[in-house]
Design an enzyme around this catalytic site. Structure first.
Site, short mmCIF file in Angstrom:
data_model
loop_
_atom_site.label_atom_id
_atom_site.label_comp_id
_atom_site.label_asym_id
_atom_site.label_seq_id
_atom_site.Cartn_x
_atom_site.Cartn_y
_atom_site.Cartn_z
N ASP A 52 -17.21 7.49 -0.68
CA ASP A 52 -16.05 7.25 -0.20
C ASP A 52 -15.58 8.49 0.52
OD1 ASP A 52 -13.51 6.32 0.93
OD2 ASP A 52 -12.40 6.21 -1.23
N ARG A 106 -13.61 -8.47 2.05
CA ARG A 106 -12.00 -8.30 2.02
C ARG A 106 -11.30 -9.76 2.27
NH1 ARG A 106 -9.93 -3.12 1.82
NH2 ARG A 106 -7.97 -4.23 1.14
N HIS A 108 -7.63 1.09 -6.00
CA HIS A 108 -7.82 0.36 -4.86
C HIS A 108 -8.47 -1.20 -5.41
CE1 HIS A 108 -7.94 -1.37 -0.80
NE2 HIS A 108 -8.70 -0.34 -0.44
N ARG A 140 0.81 -1.15 -0.13
CA ARG A 140 -0.11 0.15 0.07
C ARG A 140 0.96 1.27 -0.02
NH1 ARG A 140 -5.30 1.57 3.64
NH2 ARG A 140 -6.05 0.08 2.13
N GLN A 192 -10.26 -3.90 -2.95
CA GLN A 192 -11.53 -3.26 -2.35
C GLN A 192 -12.77 -3.57 -3.52
OE1 GLN A 192 -12.07 -1.88 0.94
NE2 GLN A 192 -14.26 -2.37 0.38
N CYS A 223 -16.10 1.72 1.31
CA CYS A 223 -14.98 0.78 1.71
C CYS A 223 -14.37 0.93 3.04
CB CYS A 223 -13.86 1.10 0.60
SG CYS A 223 -13.38 3.00 0.87
N1 NVA Z 1 -9.74 6.52 -0.91
C1 NVA Z 1 -9.49 6.08 0.52
C2 NVA Z 1 -9.88 4.74 0.59
C3 NVA Z 1 -9.35 4.33 1.82
C4 NVA Z 1 -9.52 2.71 1.99
C5 NVA Z 1 -7.73 6.62 0.71
O1 NVA Z 1 -7.48 6.57 -0.40
O2 NVA Z 1 -7.72 7.03 1.58
N1 CP Z 2 -10.95 -0.07 2.96
C1 CP Z 2 -9.78 -0.06 3.22
O1 CP Z 2 -8.92 -0.48 2.41
O2 CP Z 2 -9.66 0.07 4.57
P1 CP Z 2 -8.21 0.07 5.49
O3 CP Z 2 -7.73 1.63 5.02
O4 CP Z 2 -8.39 0.20 6.76
O5 CP Z 2 -7.23 -0.95 4.82
#
Ligand code: NVA
Ligand code: CP
Length: 321
Positions: free
Chosen positions: A240, A308, A132, A105, A135, A280
């Site tokens: 989101d 997930r 992502h 990530r 997800q 998500c």
């Molecule tokens: N769009 C959000 C998703 C978190 C799971 C982010 O990138 O922070």
């Molecule tokens: N939805 C998701 O990816 O959550 P986290 O940021 O907690 O991993």
């Protein structure tokens, strides 16, 4: 030896492979429910690298690897030499000599691509600024299982076609045109989904992803400004956070730009009567979603979060086979 596969984007799998992942994810969900062990990948070691925070991705991957019989090594931003500037291409080659797979990530999507280019083991994108995919894989498992259980009529003994079930729903995205929105666009391109996104000026989805998805010629992908137009009569309503990780300094400007883009009861009233709500997580109640929607009967967010685990197990089984 066959070429290793990566999962950086939904477009790294074919429609048939995607459907197989969802079917296997559902099998794995059932096996876990009835407490049948499924340690199908014993001895496999997977590195989980986090350059951004995580709850679901971290825990679901760690549990997934463990329940498949393997071992996960979790590395946070300051736990490795990556945090002190070791090049990603060096990290990729070293990790490949210890581990059977790497999940990462991070911020720029090019970092995941570079990791995958230099790694000799499968690389999974656990979220970048652009995409992502893990997800949306779980999200579509959620959609499939929900509508299968509640609606689809199939002759006894036959397994309903995943893509057919998914294509028979109409999808809406409301809010920031972020990594999740881009990944929904990829899903629509891959599977031929009917998707309408409502995003304000300045927070539009990635134009290259949109153009490529439209060029694939599958599905119908529209981007509008009005959230009511996007959700009208639709079955799957997703949103989101207003400010994704890395955009924290833009919070106030985004709150202004996204006035009217919160998913509340009034907005959901315009969707199909049997619509479901997806997010998500983490969620900001009172911003992109109201408390009564996320806690309400249409919300599938907890099942979505659980999925997930199942869908990533299916993914790990496939990549580590
Ligand atoms: N769009 C959000 C998703 C978190 C799971 C982010 O990138 O922070
Ligand atoms: N939805 C998701 O990816 O959550 P986290 O940021 O907690 O991993």
């Amino acid at each position: 030896m066959s070429k290793k596969r990566d999962f950086l984007s939904l477009w790294d799998v074919t429609e048939a492979e995607f459907a197989a992942l969802i079917r296997r994810a559902e099998e794995l969900r059932f096996l876990r429910q009835v407490r049948t062990p499924h340690a199908t990948r014993p001895g496999r070691v997977v590195a989980l690298i986090f350059e951004k925070a995580s709850t679901r991705t971290r825990v679901s991957f760690e549990v997934a690897v463990w329940e498949l019989g393997g071992h996960a090594i979790v590395m946070g931003r300051n736990d490795s030499q990556l945090g002190r500037g070791e090049p990603i291409k060096d990290t990729a080659r070293v990790m490949s000599r210890y581990c059977h797979g790497i999940m990462v990530r991070t911020f720029g999507h090019e970092r995941v691509k570079e990791l995958a280019d230099y790694a000799s083991v499968p690389v999974i994108n656990g979220l970048t600024d652009l995409l992502h995919p893990c997800q949306v894989l779980a999200d579509l498992q959620t959609v499939y299982a929900h509508f299968l259980e509640h609606e689809t009529k199939t002759p006894a003994g036959s397994v309903p076609d995943v893509v057919q079930v998914l294509r028979s729903q109409r999808y809406a995205w409301v809010g920031d045109g972020n990594n999740m929105a881009n990944t929904w666009i990829e899903a629509a391109g891959l599977l031929g989904l009917d998707l309408m996104l409502a995003c304000p000026d300045g927070l539009q989805p990635n134009p290259d992803v949109l153009e490529t998805a439209r060029r694939q010629g599958h599905g119908r992908i529209q981007v509008v400004r009005d959230p009511r137009e996007a959700v009208a009569g639709r079955r799957v309503i997703s949103t989101d956070v207003f400010a994704s990780m890395g955009k924290e300094e833009e919070v106030e400007a985004r709150k202004r730009a996204l006035v009217g883009y919160g998913v509340d009861r009034a907005l959901m009233a315009g969707a199909d009567a049997n619509a479901i709500f997806l997010h998500c997580l983490p969620a900001h109640r009172g911003e992109e979603v109201s408390d009564e929607v996320i806690e309400g009967p249409a919300s599938q967010v907890w099942q979505e979060a659980e999925n997930r685990l199942h869908s990533q197990k299916a993914l790990l089984e496939w990549l580590l086979s």
